[in-house]
Design an enzyme around this catalytic site. Sequence first.
Site, PDB file in Angstrom:
ATOM      1  N   PHE A   1       4.524  -0.931 -10.527  1.00  7.79           N
ATOM      2  CA  PHE A   1       4.304  -1.676 -11.770  1.00  7.79           C
ATOM      3  C   PHE A   1       2.835  -2.004 -11.975  1.00  7.79           C
ATOM      4  O   PHE A   1       1.986  -1.503 -11.255  1.00  7.79           O
ATOM      5  CB  PHE A   1       5.233  -2.890 -11.834  1.00  7.79           C
ATOM      6  CG  PHE A   1       6.686  -2.511 -11.714  1.00  7.79           C
ATOM      7  CD1 PHE A   1       7.346  -1.904 -12.769  1.00  7.79           C
ATOM      8  CD2 PHE A   1       7.377  -2.698 -10.526  1.00  7.79           C
ATOM      9  CE1 PHE A   1       8.671  -1.514 -12.659  1.00  7.79           C
ATOM     10  CE2 PHE A   1       8.698  -2.317 -10.404  1.00  7.79           C
ATOM     11  CZ  PHE A   1       9.350  -1.722 -11.466  1.00  7.79           C
ATOM     12  N   GLY A   2       2.504  -2.805 -13.016  1.00  4.52           N
ATOM     13  CA  GLY A   2       1.122  -2.955 -13.467  1.00  4.52           C
ATOM     14  C   GLY A   2       0.149  -3.319 -12.355  1.00  4.52           C
ATOM     15  O   GLY A   2       0.441  -4.154 -11.518  1.00  4.52           O
ATOM     16  N   SER A   3      -1.023  -2.691 -12.335  1.00  4.09           N
ATOM     17  CA  SER A   3      -1.948  -2.882 -11.226  1.00  4.09           C
ATOM     18  C   SER A   3      -3.326  -2.321 -11.581  1.00  4.09           C
ATOM     19  O   SER A   3      -3.595  -1.979 -12.725  1.00  4.09           O
ATOM     20  CB  SER A   3      -1.388  -2.206  -9.974  1.00  4.09           C
ATOM     21  OG  SER A   3      -0.932  -0.903 -10.297  1.00  4.09           O
ATOM     22  N   ARG A   4      -4.183  -2.196 -10.553  1.00  6.17           N
ATOM     23  CA  ARG A   4      -5.560  -1.799 -10.798  1.00  6.17           C
ATOM     24  C   ARG A   4      -6.149  -1.118  -9.561  1.00  6.17           C
ATOM     25  O   ARG A   4      -5.733  -1.393  -8.431  1.00  6.17           O
ATOM     26  CB  ARG A   4      -6.344  -3.068 -11.141  1.00  6.17           C
ATOM     27  CG  ARG A   4      -7.842  -2.945 -11.182  1.00  6.17           C
ATOM     28  CD  ARG A   4      -8.427  -4.282 -11.602  1.00  6.17           C
ATOM     29  NE  ARG A   4      -9.705  -4.558 -10.994  1.00  6.17           N
ATOM     30  CZ  ARG A   4     -10.367  -5.700 -11.129  1.00  6.17           C
ATOM     31  NH1 ARG A   4      -9.853  -6.674 -11.841  1.00  6.17           N
ATOM     32  NH2 ARG A   4     -11.527  -5.872 -10.551  1.00  6.17           N
TER      33      ARG A   4
ATOM     34  N   MET B   1      -4.002  -0.048 -14.666  1.00  7.91           N
ATOM     35  CA  MET B   1      -2.795   0.740 -14.907  1.00  7.91           C
ATOM     36  C   MET B   1      -1.728  -0.161 -15.516  1.00  7.91           C
ATOM     37  O   MET B   1      -1.304  -1.131 -14.892  1.00  7.91           O
ATOM     38  CB  MET B   1      -2.271   1.337 -13.600  1.00  7.91           C
ATOM     39  CG  MET B   1      -3.184   2.370 -12.985  1.00  7.91           C
ATOM     40  SD  MET B   1      -2.619   2.864 -11.326  1.00  7.91           S
ATOM     41  CE  MET B   1      -3.245   1.487 -10.366  1.00  7.91           C
TER      42      MET B   1
END
EC number: 4.1.1.65
Length: 223
Positions: free
Chosen positions: A190-193, A102
């Site tokens: 925020f950005g992640s997976r 993401m």
Amino acid sequence: MKIHKEGYPSLLIVTLFAALVIGTGYYFSSSFSNPQLIESIAVVIGVVFFLIVLQFFRNPAVIVEQNEKHIIAPADGKVVVIEEVVETEYFNEKRRQISIFMSPINVHVNRNPLSGIVTYFKYHPGKYLVAWHPKASTDNERTTVVVKQPNTNTEILFRQIAGALARRICWYVKEGQPVMQGEEFGFIKFGSRVDIFVPLDAEINVNLEEKTKGGRTVIATLK
């Protein structure tokens, strides 16, 4: 379009920051030959920054088609891993791993990939490697959730994984809780997976680099 509840504290801080930027621009604008330009730049910076953070916390309505054979994407993003691995935390055997990255511009609501009972949950503190790093799945801050289908006894494991920018993982499930396919189980700021581990005989319905929609894209079909 709704704003997710996790966004309210951040948006308050961002609003104050944007107001500070705009106020500073107006205060110092008289020191420049073109004060209106400085004021306009300050307004643009403040508003754009606010809108960037606002879109991150958007929470669109999703209509989920319930199907016990389908494993649906737990998040918006892009498929970055499809591989056979040995899952060592819970199954201790081979599973097919599907990982969805993401970016900061994706919706960061996390949704249950199937309906069932939460048979296992654990929060792991850890590092903040970039989300696509090979060791992010085992070394980063993360949660592990296992959901079991009552009718088939099939268990699916999925993980929220923090990235370099994601400094807070939120979850809304616990062991013994019944969950519904497509409902929220968490949020990552925020950005992640997210990693999903499915049985080896499951049919994979996505390809590498393919974009997914949380609660809608069928990423695998169970036998």
